[in-house]
Design a protein around this motif. Sequence first.
Motif, PDB file in Angstrom:
ATOM      1  N   ASN A  71       0.832  -1.212   0.000  1.00  0.00           N
ATOM      2  CA  ASN A  71       0.000   0.000   0.000  1.00  0.00           C
ATOM      3  C   ASN A  71       0.864   1.259   0.000  1.00  0.00           C
ATOM      4  OD1 ASN A  71      -2.358  -1.456   0.074  1.00  0.00           O
ATOM      5  ND2 ASN A  71      -2.748  -1.145   2.264  1.00  0.00           N
ATOM      6  N   ASN A  95       1.223   4.012  -3.069  1.00  0.00           N
ATOM      7  CA  ASN A  95       0.922   5.432  -2.850  1.00  0.00           C
ATOM      8  C   ASN A  95       2.108   6.304  -3.227  1.00  0.00           C
ATOM      9  OD1 ASN A  95      -1.669   5.078  -1.943  1.00  0.00           O
ATOM     10  ND2 ASN A  95      -1.152   5.246   0.235  1.00  0.00           N
ATOM     11  N   GLU A 154       2.512   6.384  -6.944  1.00  0.00           N
ATOM     12  CA  GLU A 154       1.444   7.173  -7.569  1.00  0.00           C
ATOM     13  C   GLU A 154       1.656   8.672  -7.364  1.00  0.00           C
ATOM     14  OE1 GLU A 154      -2.308   4.024  -7.453  1.00  0.00           O
ATOM     15  OE2 GLU A 154      -1.757   5.084  -5.635  1.00  0.00           O
ATOM     16  N   LYS A 205      -7.662  10.529  -5.809  1.00  0.00           N
ATOM     17  CA  LYS A 205      -7.281   9.926  -7.091  1.00  0.00           C
ATOM     18  C   LYS A 205      -8.405   9.862  -8.121  1.00  0.00           C
ATOM     19  CE  LYS A 205      -3.352   8.019  -4.932  1.00  0.00           C
ATOM     20  NZ  LYS A 205      -2.763   6.926  -4.172  1.00  0.00           N
ATOM     21  N   GLY A 209      -6.643   2.246   1.192  1.00  0.00           N
ATOM     22  CA  GLY A 209      -5.264   1.765   1.393  1.00  0.00           C
ATOM     23  C   GLY A 209      -4.685   2.180   2.744  1.00  0.00           C
TER      24      GLY A 209
HETATM   25 MG   LIG Z   1      -3.387   3.928  -1.782  1.00  0.00          MG
END
Ligand SMILES: [Mg+2]
Length: 247
Positions: free
Chosen positions: A145, A149, A152, A198, A207
């Motif tokens: 997770n 993140n 991303e 997101k 998450g």
């Molecule tokens: Mg996440």
Amino acid sequence: MVEDITERKHTEETLRRAERLASIGTLAAGIAHEINNPLGAITLSVDAVRLSADHDNREEIVAMAMKNIQVSALRCGRIVKSMLQFARDEATRKADADFAAIASRAHHMARSFARERDVRLELDVAENLPLVRINPTEMTQVCVNLLFNAVEASSPGGVVLMRLRATGEVLRMNVVDQGRGIPAEEIDHVFDPFYTTKGEQGGTGLGLSITYGIVQQHGGTIDVESKPGRGTTISISLPIAGDAAND
Ligand SMILES: [Mg+2]
Ligand SMILES: Nc1ncnc2c1ncn2[C@@H]1O[C@H](COP(=O)(O)OP(=O)(O)OP(=O)(O)O)[C@@H](O)[C@H]1O
């Protein structure tokens, strides 16, 4: 400040359930694959019977099809049974484990995701780390997770570093990115269930809340430090095995 503890407990329990389902989810691909063969055999057998109406040896075809269907159905049953058993064990079992191995497995799982976004993953593990008492599946999910993140949030060419150190009575993991950072007005919300920035193309916003729940269950703590535009560091501390007398 008065806090509704019942409500919070309820949320935590919901999150625990979500987490359990999520670890089953990671197995789903493998299980689908396992079950696909017997399902294919069942479909073929049914077809064979349907097409056998005018055949002289219809009885033989039907008997063979019945046998195949039975064997395949039993096989599916065994797969489901072992999956349920696994899910039950996995949801509760904690053992003294080498966190470095878990971090490395998580890196493996995040590698192609990072590569697609041209983000480099680095792992910096101190030597001779002490063991921690953890559920390996849950902790792998925590690491994955955090890595997802961080990736991303990163721009192409960025680096995401996972660092493992032991200090005093805790094992500390930092996940450091050089990504977009988290604006001050957002930082208090990142652990809220379903909080996500997101938008359309992904992000359940679960998450970090699942991660928070897992870390709590392990008697650990989680902190966020972020400079908007410069990057974010998420730190997790877990009690070192032997000190974890509270579970
Ligand atoms: Mg996440
Ligand atoms: N490393 C990070 N850098 C910048 N923002 C972050 C970082 N990690 C989390 N966030 C912010 O916190 C929000 C919540 O994160 P969380 O992991 O709970 O959900 P998500 O990533 O949006 O969705 P999911 O995890 O279900 O894909 C994110 O949408 C993002 O805005």
